[in-house]
Design an enzyme around this catalytic site. Structure first.
Site, PDB file in Angstrom:
ATOM      1  N   ASN A   9      -3.828   6.447  -1.005  1.00  0.00           N
ATOM      2  CA  ASN A   9      -3.382   6.528   0.389  1.00  0.00           C
ATOM      3  C   ASN A   9      -2.647   7.833   0.658  1.00  0.00           C
ATOM      4  O   ASN A   9      -2.715   8.380   1.753  1.00  0.00           O
ATOM      5  CB  ASN A   9      -2.493   5.334   0.739  1.00  0.00           C
ATOM      6  CG  ASN A   9      -3.335   4.081   0.947  1.00  0.00           C
ATOM      7  OD1 ASN A   9      -4.542   4.166   1.140  1.00  0.00           O
ATOM      8  ND2 ASN A   9      -2.702   2.926   0.895  1.00  0.00           N
ATOM      9  N   HIS A  16      -2.412  -2.851  -6.408  1.00  0.00           N
ATOM     10  CA  HIS A  16      -2.869  -2.482  -5.068  1.00  0.00           C
ATOM     11  C   HIS A  16      -4.390  -2.583  -4.954  1.00  0.00           C
ATOM     12  O   HIS A  16      -5.116  -1.749  -5.484  1.00  0.00           O
ATOM     13  CB  HIS A  16      -2.384  -1.051  -4.761  1.00  0.00           C
ATOM     14  CG  HIS A  16      -2.778  -0.565  -3.408  1.00  0.00           C
ATOM     15  ND1 HIS A  16      -2.966   0.756  -3.119  1.00  0.00           N
ATOM     16  CD2 HIS A  16      -3.042  -1.231  -2.248  1.00  0.00           C
ATOM     17  CE1 HIS A  16      -3.325   0.891  -1.855  1.00  0.00           C
ATOM     18  NE2 HIS A  16      -3.385  -0.310  -1.307  1.00  0.00           N
ATOM     19  N   SER A  46       0.820  -1.218   0.000  1.00  0.00           N
ATOM     20  CA  SER A  46       0.000   0.000   0.000  1.00  0.00           C
ATOM     21  C   SER A  46       0.849   1.260   0.000  1.00  0.00           C
ATOM     22  O   SER A  46       0.326   2.333  -0.262  1.00  0.00           O
ATOM     23  CB  SER A  46      -0.938   0.039   1.204  1.00  0.00           C
ATOM     24  OG  SER A  46      -0.713  -0.973   2.115  1.00  0.00           O
ATOM     25  N   GLU A  64      -5.262   0.004  -7.882  1.00  0.00           N
ATOM     26  CA  GLU A  64      -4.209   0.890  -8.396  1.00  0.00           C
ATOM     27  C   GLU A  64      -3.135   0.004  -9.013  1.00  0.00           C
ATOM     28  O   GLU A  64      -2.648  -0.936  -8.364  1.00  0.00           O
ATOM     29  CB  GLU A  64      -3.566   1.689  -7.246  1.00  0.00           C
ATOM     30  CG  GLU A  64      -4.329   2.926  -6.853  1.00  0.00           C
ATOM     31  CD  GLU A  64      -3.643   3.691  -5.706  1.00  0.00           C
ATOM     32  OE1 GLU A  64      -3.758   4.915  -5.678  1.00  0.00           O
ATOM     33  OE2 GLU A  64      -3.006   3.067  -4.848  1.00  0.00           O
TER      34      GLU A  64
END
Ligand code: NAD
Length: 721
Positions: A511, A461, A440, A473
């Site tokens: 994130n 991801h 992540s 992602e």
């Protein structure tokens, strides 16, 4: 509802619809748009249909035409609905109403034909396609995997405007029609038949033959079996039972949408006013409601999001993807178990490896529970679920890895461990095997360095929980090849996820942008805001949950780790709030541990745990302070918008639409707002800049405006201009 078309194209529209009549008097109206995979009802196609209906009416009067079949020339696709760009272009309610009236008039001509009419539904049948099927006297559908029928208009912020709200409840009853109209839920062939929406379902291979057979019978004077609503449906649709059903539906809609989406409420009003009324009158009410909705910001924003999602599906790199049949997942934890289940669900062979037998058992249990819940919800039968589960082969070593086409690494979030695991994995797979990491936050470029074939490696991801979160992602490391990215893109599509290709950088896109938001909630807590006030302000804005509830959901340990990586990378701007640092000294883990900012029982949130304030000690004031929800919302959104601008500056993604797609599908940012940066554009960048500067004076570097915002504000441009 389907692909966008910009300028009207008369030739294409005319060619999209043809009429042929055979010697038996069977007329076939065939939709087959030459420049597209989808059949869409543009204004031009509707005009062409109108003209052909004159011919059909004439033929029917002279008995040259005895039956009309409406069919499609495209595999797996009947009609995908109206043209979204035309809907987007409507800015006057009167124009919207007039367009709906026109569509209704044309469809009513089909309904009023004095000959039998048959819809041969061979696949996707949505929106206007379904409304067209509703005006036919008989509907036969192919029992094909791609077959789905429904009215997804609410997802675009509007209601069906070509008679859907009027005819569907009359055909299948109010109780069956409401979930379709209010949520856009679609039905497969079996369910559609059970609901009474289609009369027959047949194997796709014999659809054409069966349609011809039925058409011949009807041409020879055979009658269609009379369609009857069940006694229960007839009872429900009679007042006053109808009022109770509608009242309950309204309550449900309010619970699910918090009143943020006007379309389902307008659909309920329309049905309330029209069910039991003459169809002509009912259609007029429907058209008026459509006109009002089609010009709303919510509708424009939802169409914007729809277009982003459609474009994302096509944004694969130009290289040809490698084929894949068999995938290995390394690490059978929270993520590995979920990913393995998803792969197996999409009928890929899965090897799931861990170093601990108990972890494998846990991963398998996670997968089994997900399949069980699908069986419970009737979205899968027990036998098929069992077969899919059997596709997951657990292993403690690398046996079978020589046959896998792709590997998804999901072990603990540590660079040294990941590099070691990837190197070891690479020794057991073929040279052309694609390797990916579900990290992540960690650098993909760094991770690929020790590999013999770094070009075969990229990030993949997934978000937690894997089966529910739509985004994947795909992270391009400095050495990742286009072919690797295209292969992973194809896998994400196979898993029915929304792929977003991003460049490598700490936290990638989602994130990174989310982190300052969660951190700022921690700073607010330190200034005396209450957990409830902060979460409420963001839920009122439209977020699926507030930041503290989200931190609990993510896991306080996981969030802390990610925050640490981002702080190391970006320095002062991402300095963790003292409250969140103090939280590390407590035993709280969030939802998975039963207590975080909230307490949980059986996985359900109970209430804010007030003892958290005491545990946070000197980092929070002793008394909670009133803070306006506007201030709370502004502060949390400003830092996110600013970080998104910085990510654009750093070329993590190249356009505002990518940020918005990522935040909607990765964090649940409210689609009715159109996305984070679209929201920023609505507010206006000069206002955003002025607020950032105001808070920078007070709070420091966290609010220092990105150069991109300064430049665009100065040039009078938004993120999208
Ligand atoms: P987890 O701790 O639940 O699972 C990790 C698993 O990897 C454990 O079962 C462990 O036994 C296994 N493992 C460790 N070393 C191994 C090795 N050498 N070979 C095989 N298996 C090994 O962790 P998780 O939450 O599933 O996270 C896994 C990855 O996914 C991490 O990189 C994390 O950052 C990422 N991720 C997590 C989330 C989330 O919300 N949990 C979301 C997105 C991405």
């Amino acid at each position: 509802m389907s692909e966008s078309r910009n300028a009207p194209n008369v030739d294409v529209d005319n060619a999209a619809l043809t009429l042929e009549v055979d010697v038996d008097g069977i007329a076939r109206l065939t939709f087959d748009r030459p420049d597209s995979k989808a059949n869409i009802l543009t204004a031009g196609v509707m005009a062409r249909l109108d003209a052909l209906l004159s011919e059909i009416e004439e033929g029917a009067r002279g008995a040259r035409i005895r039956v009309l079949v409406i069919q499609s020339g495209k595999p797996g696709m009947f009609i995908a609905g109206a043209n979204v760009d035309e809907i987007l272009g409507i800015s006057d309610p009167a124009e919207g109403e007039a367009k709906a009236r026109e569509g209704q008039r044309i469809f009513t001509r089909i309904e009023k034909l004095q000959i039998p009419t048959i819809a041969a539904i061979n696949g996707v049948c949505l929106g206007g396609g379904t409304e067209m099927a509703l005006v036919c006297k008989y509907r036969i559908a192919a029992d094909a995997p791609e077959m789905k029928i429904g009215l997804p208009e609410v997802q675009l912020g509007i209601i069906p405007g070509f008679g859907g709200t009027v005819r569907l409840p009359r055909l299948i009853g109010l109780t069956a029609a409401l979930p379709m109209i209010l949520t856009g839920k679609t039905l497969n062939a079996k369910r559609a038949q059970r609901a009474g929406l289609i009369d027959e379902r047949v194997h796709p291979a014999i659809l054409a033959e069966r349609v011809t057979q039925v058409a011949r019978e009807r041409a020879a004077g055979g009658k269609a079996p009379e369609h009857k609503l069940s006694r229960l449906a007839r009872m429900t649709d009679a007042t006053p039972v109808k009022s109770v059903v509608l009242w309950q539906a309204r309550k449900q809609v309010m619970k699910q949408t918090r009143g943020k989406y006007p379309a389902p409420l307008a659909a309920l009003d329309t049905i309330d006013k029209t069910l039991g009324e003459p169809v002509d009158k009912a259609l007029a009410v429907e058209a008026r409601a459509l006109g009002r909705l089609v010009v709303t910001d919510v509708s424009k924003n939802l169409i914007h999001v729809f277009k982003l999602m459609e474009a994302a599906k096509k944004a694969s790199p130009a290289a040809a993807p490698l084929p894949f049949k068999s995938v290995a997942v390394v690490g059978a934890g929270v993520m590995g178990g979920g990913i393995a289940q998803l792969l197996a669900h999409r009928d890929l062979a899965v090897r799931m490896k861990d170093i601990r037998a108990d972890a494998l058992a846990h991963g398998l249990r996670t997968a089994r529970e997900l399949f069980d819940s699908m069986v419970k919800r009737s979205s899968l039968d027990k036998r098929t679920a069992g077969q899919k589960m059997d596709r997951i082969a657990p292993t403690l070593d690398y046996s079978g890895f020589g046959a896998v086409d792709l590997v998804i690494e999901a072990v603990v979030e540590r660079m040294d461990i990941k590099q070691a695991v990837l190197r070891e994995t690479a020794e057991h797979v073929r040279d052309d095997c694609v390797l990916t990491s579900n990290t992540s936050t960690l650098s993909i470029t760094e991770m690929q360095k020790p590999l013999a074939h770094p070009e075969h490696f990229c990030g993949m991801h997934f978000f937690n929980p894997v089966h529910r979160m739509p985004l994947v992602e795909i992270i391009r490391g400095s050495q990742s090849s286009d072919q690797t990215l295209a292969t992973v893109f194809a896998l994400a599509r196979r898993l029915d996820k929304t792929p977003l290709i991003v460049n490598d950088g700490p936290g990638f896109l989602v994130n990174r942008v989310l982190s300052p938001y969660l951190n700022e909630a921690g700073w607010l807590l330190g200034e005396g805001a209450s957990i409830e006030a902060v979460d409420r302000a963001l839920v009122d804005f439209g977020m699926p949950m507030g930041p503290f509830r989200l931190l609990d959901e993510v896991g306080l340990d996981v969030a802390r780790h990610a925050a640490g990586v981002l702080h190391d990378a970006f320095g002062e701007r991402m300095q963790p709030a003292p409250t969140l640092v103090a939280l590390q000294q407590t035993k709280r883990l969030g939802k998975k541990g039963g207590v975080g900012f909230y307490t949980y029982e059986d996985g359900r949130e109970k209430e804010v745990d007030a003892t958290v304030y005491t545990e946070l000690g000197a980092t929070v004031p002793t008394v909670r302070k009133e803070m306006s929800s506007d201030t709370i919302r502004d502060r949390l959104l400003l830092v996110m918008i600013n970080e998104a601008a910085l990510a654009l500056q750093d070329d993590i993604v190249s356009k505002a639409g990518d940020v918005d797609l990522g935040m909607i599908t990765g964090t649940g940012f409210p689609p009715f707002r159109g996305g984070l940066l679209r929201y920023a554009d609505t507010v206006g960048l000069p206002v955003i800049l002025q607020k950032l500067s105001h808070y920078e004076r007070d709070k420091g570097a966290r609010y220092q405006a990105a150069q991109l915002i300064r430049d665009r504000a100065a040039a009078g441009r938004g993120f999208y201009d």
